[in-house]
Design an enzyme around this catalytic site. Structure first.
Site, mmCIF file in Angstrom:
data_model
loop_
_atom_site.group_PDB
_atom_site.id
_atom_site.type_symbol
_atom_site.label_atom_id
_atom_site.label_comp_id
_atom_site.label_asym_id
_atom_site.label_seq_id
_atom_site.Cartn_x
_atom_site.Cartn_y
_atom_site.Cartn_z
ATOM 1 N N ASP A 98 -13.311 -7.779 4.710
ATOM 2 C CA ASP A 98 -14.217 -6.624 4.676
ATOM 3 C C ASP A 98 -15.668 -6.972 4.988
ATOM 4 O OD1 ASP A 98 -15.032 -8.044 2.463
ATOM 5 O OD2 ASP A 98 -14.222 -6.640 1.002
ATOM 6 N N GLU A 120 -5.455 -8.664 5.427
ATOM 7 C CA GLU A 120 -5.992 -8.010 4.216
ATOM 8 C C GLU A 120 -6.441 -6.583 4.534
ATOM 9 O OE1 GLU A 120 -9.662 -8.850 1.557
ATOM 10 O OE2 GLU A 120 -8.180 -10.305 0.885
ATOM 11 N N GLU A 134 -18.996 -3.143 2.264
ATOM 12 C CA GLU A 134 -17.616 -3.587 2.530
ATOM 13 C C GLU A 134 -16.618 -2.445 2.651
ATOM 14 O OE1 GLU A 134 -19.644 -4.946 0.285
ATOM 15 O OE2 GLU A 134 -19.894 -7.015 0.967
ATOM 16 N N HIS A 215 -22.414 -11.464 -6.804
ATOM 17 C CA HIS A 215 -23.139 -11.453 -5.532
ATOM 18 C C HIS A 215 -23.165 -10.101 -4.824
ATOM 19 C CE1 HIS A 215 -19.033 -11.761 -3.958
ATOM 20 N NE2 HIS A 215 -19.519 -11.258 -2.843
ATOM 21 N N ARG A 217 -23.925 -6.613 -3.210
ATOM 22 C CA ARG A 217 -25.190 -5.952 -2.881
ATOM 23 C C ARG A 217 -25.489 -4.762 -3.785
ATOM 24 N NH1 ARG A 217 -27.115 -7.099 2.856
ATOM 25 N NH2 ARG A 217 -25.936 -8.991 3.194
ATOM 26 N N HIS A 248 -24.643 -17.780 -6.087
ATOM 27 C CA HIS A 248 -24.596 -17.491 -4.653
ATOM 28 C C HIS A 248 -25.993 -17.700 -4.047
ATOM 29 C CE1 HIS A 248 -24.115 -15.201 -0.934
ATOM 30 N NE2 HIS A 248 -22.803 -15.189 -1.155
HETATM 31 C C1 UD1 Z 1 -21.242 -11.722 2.455
HETATM 32 C C2 UD1 Z 1 -20.415 -10.478 2.815
HETATM 33 C C3 UD1 Z 1 -19.640 -10.015 1.598
HETATM 34 C C4 UD1 Z 1 -18.831 -11.163 1.005
HETATM 35 C C5 UD1 Z 1 -19.759 -12.308 0.694
HETATM 36 C C6 UD1 Z 1 -19.016 -13.486 0.131
HETATM 37 C C7 UD1 Z 1 -21.264 -8.847 4.464
HETATM 38 C C8 UD1 Z 1 -22.173 -7.750 4.740
HETATM 39 N N1 UD1 Z 1 -21.308 -9.384 3.209
HETATM 40 O O1 UD1 Z 1 -22.251 -11.342 1.513
HETATM 41 O O2 UD1 Z 1 -18.766 -8.990 1.994
HETATM 42 O O3 UD1 Z 1 -18.205 -10.728 -0.187
HETATM 43 O O4 UD1 Z 1 -20.412 -12.705 1.895
HETATM 44 O O5 UD1 Z 1 -19.891 -14.523 -0.213
HETATM 45 O O6 UD1 Z 1 -20.536 -9.270 5.338
HETATM 46 N N2 UD1 Z 1 -26.842 -17.817 2.469
HETATM 47 C C9 UD1 Z 1 -27.148 -19.159 2.638
HETATM 48 N N3 UD1 Z 1 -26.128 -20.039 2.973
HETATM 49 C C10 UD1 Z 1 -24.852 -19.643 3.111
HETATM 50 C C11 UD1 Z 1 -24.555 -18.285 2.924
HETATM 51 C C12 UD1 Z 1 -25.554 -17.393 2.601
HETATM 52 O O7 UD1 Z 1 -28.275 -19.558 2.514
HETATM 53 O O8 UD1 Z 1 -23.981 -20.482 3.410
HETATM 54 C C13 UD1 Z 1 -27.932 -16.840 2.104
HETATM 55 C C14 UD1 Z 1 -28.825 -16.498 3.267
HETATM 56 O O9 UD1 Z 1 -30.119 -16.285 2.815
HETATM 57 C C15 UD1 Z 1 -28.243 -15.170 3.760
HETATM 58 C C16 UD1 Z 1 -27.865 -14.534 2.438
HETATM 59 O O10 UD1 Z 1 -27.346 -15.620 1.674
HETATM 60 O O11 UD1 Z 1 -29.194 -14.422 4.456
HETATM 61 C C17 UD1 Z 1 -26.896 -13.420 2.511
HETATM 62 O O12 UD1 Z 1 -25.744 -13.755 3.278
HETATM 63 P P1 UD1 Z 1 -24.873 -12.562 3.911
HETATM 64 O O13 UD1 Z 1 -23.723 -13.152 4.625
HETATM 65 O O14 UD1 Z 1 -25.740 -11.609 4.660
HETATM 66 O O15 UD1 Z 1 -24.396 -11.719 2.645
HETATM 67 P P2 UD1 Z 1 -23.614 -12.187 1.368
HETATM 68 O O16 UD1 Z 1 -24.350 -11.649 0.206
HETATM 69 O O17 UD1 Z 1 -23.281 -13.631 1.367
#
Ligand code: UD1
Length: 387
Positions: A98, A120, A134, A215, A217, A248
């Site tokens: 998702d 899924e 999601e 984590h 949103r 996270h």
């Molecule tokens: C994302 C998915 C969510 C999933 C989650 C699992 C979307 C919109 N959201 O949310 O569905 O449940 O992943 O974790 O697709 N960051 C790092 N390093 C990493 C990963 C993330 O620094 O390896 C930080 C960065 O600042 C990034 C922020 O986390 O900008 C958010 O990452 P993002 O993928 O946009 O959203 P998640 O909250 O991780």
């Protein structure tokens, strides 16, 4: 001629859930040719999982930016997928779950008339704002997919209600169980030294150990703050209760967690753990407090009750089976439910004993058999069914 299957994913949970699928597809050599493309929507979190499962992507789109917005992400994924489609020339693209990576890849494939298989498929919370974004990703992704791998019968029924033809739906179980059973069956020494030390010296034999993750949103801000206050209050109330919280890296989560929970000797805040450390921690724990979807599916396989920090869930099966309880994000309710698990060993035992409705460890093989059936290369696999 072998059919070309391209698997595309980008975040940590997708990688965990797609790794067993990649493995299973590779097992059909001669009939299927598999390659992997990662969007790398997550960078650090993703790479660990790729290593653990020895998945080597042929394409890495490197889309992650610090503090990325959904619009930035959209622009980068939609722009970078078409050249990969052109080079790979897949007969089918498999996406998962998702996330933004899933939906945007499915959309780009749809535009280029490449069939998409959604692993899924069919999960629904029936509230477009929760989880955000999601729930929208799922509905939109399913709408443009040609083949649907639904983890449960409930998910299949959701798809049928949206007029997806039954012939395009396979009920497979959730591949997260395949991954977890594989990982949990391996001998493991914790790589994270702080976790190793905490478990050895700060968690007495009779203590209760809870794993916390958050984590989502829609929980940013006030809801998350309330949850953290409840956790801190619980840790203060019960001298025999410990929390381990791998935080996270999303800044909205990390800063709030550090502000509310650091400096308490019964709460260990950690950076994200490697997949194997996380599985090891889960095994050691007594219960889980989380807003994660994947954990609701993983924890029951190890007999761990889950308190779900959400008001709605697209995973009603665990609630029905009695292993999970929806508690929302209110201070009183979260504190009350944690207290109950600490005070009532019978409740904890009952929730621990329920069966996992999500899988039996053979979901990836069913996805592979579904793919072969879709191409007319094998019989239709029997649907997975537990509840
Ligand atoms: C994302 C998915 C969510 C999933 C989650 C699992 C979307 C919109 N959201 O949310 O569905 O449940 O992943 O974790 O697709 N960051 C790092 N390093 C990493 C990963 C993330 O620094 O390896 C930080 C960065 O600042 C990034 C922020 O986390 O900008 C958010 O990452 P993002 O993928 O946009 O959203 P998640 O909250 O991780």
């Amino acid at each position: 001629m072998a059919k070309k299957i391209l698997c595309v994913f980008g975040t940590r949970p997708e990688a965990v859930k797609m790794a067993p699928v990649v493995r299973a597809l590779e097992g059909a050599k001669g009939r299927l040719r598999v390659s992997v493309c990662v969007t790398a929507q997550h960078r650090a979190l993703l790479d660990d999982v790729l290593r653990v499962f020895s998945v080597r992507p042929r394409w890495d789109l490197g889309v992650m930016r610090e503090n990325q917005t959904l619009s930035d992400l959209t622009r980068r994924v939609v722009g970078k997928i078409p050249p990969v489609l052109e080079k790979a020339g897949p007969d089918l693209v498999l996406v998962h779950g998702d996330t933004a990576s899933m939906f945007l890849t499915a959309l780009a494939c749809f535009h280029h008339r490449v069939p998409v298989g959604h692993v899924e498929a069919g999960l629904r919370s029936f509230d477009i704002g929760r989880p955000f974004p999601e729930e929208a990703n799922r509905r939109l992704g399913d709408a443009v997919s040609s083949v649907h791998f639904a983890p449960t019968r409930t998910a299949k029924e959701n798809l049928l209600r949206e007029n997806i033809p039954a012939s395009n739906i396979y009920v497979t179980g959730n591949t997260v169980v395949d991954a977890l059973l594989w990982a949990a069956g391996r001998p493991h020494r914790f790589a994270n030294a702080r976790l190793r030390y905490f478990l050895r010296s700060a968690v007495p034999a009779r203590a209760r150990l809870a794993v916390l993750t958050a984590h989502r949103r829609e929980n940013f801000g006030r809801p998350m703050k309330d949850v953290f206050s409840a956790v801190r209050a619980a840790a203060g109330r019960f001298p025999g209760l410990r929390f381990v919280y791998p935080v996270h890296p999303n800044p909205n989560v990390r800063l709030a967690a550090e502000k509310a929970l650091s400096g308490h000797d019964r709460i260990l805040l950690l950076p994200p753990l490697s997949y194997l450390d996380f599985c090891g921690l889960l095994k050691r724990s007594d219960f889980v407090v989380t807003d994660s979807g994947g954990l609701q599916e993983e924890a029951p396989s190890l007999g761990k009750p889950v308190l779900v920090l959400r008001d709605v869930t697209e995973r009603p099966e665990a609630v029905k089976a009695g292993t999970a309880r929806l508690v929302g994000t209110g201070f009183e309710k979260v504190l009350g439910e944690i207290s109950r698990l600490v005070r009532e060993p019978e409740t904890l035992r009952r929730m621990s004993g329920a069966v996992n409705p999500y899988g039996d460890g053979r979901a990836a093989a069913r996805v592979r058999d579904g793919v072969l059936h879709y191409f007319g290369m094998g019989p239709r696999p029997k649907d997975f069914s537990r509840i």
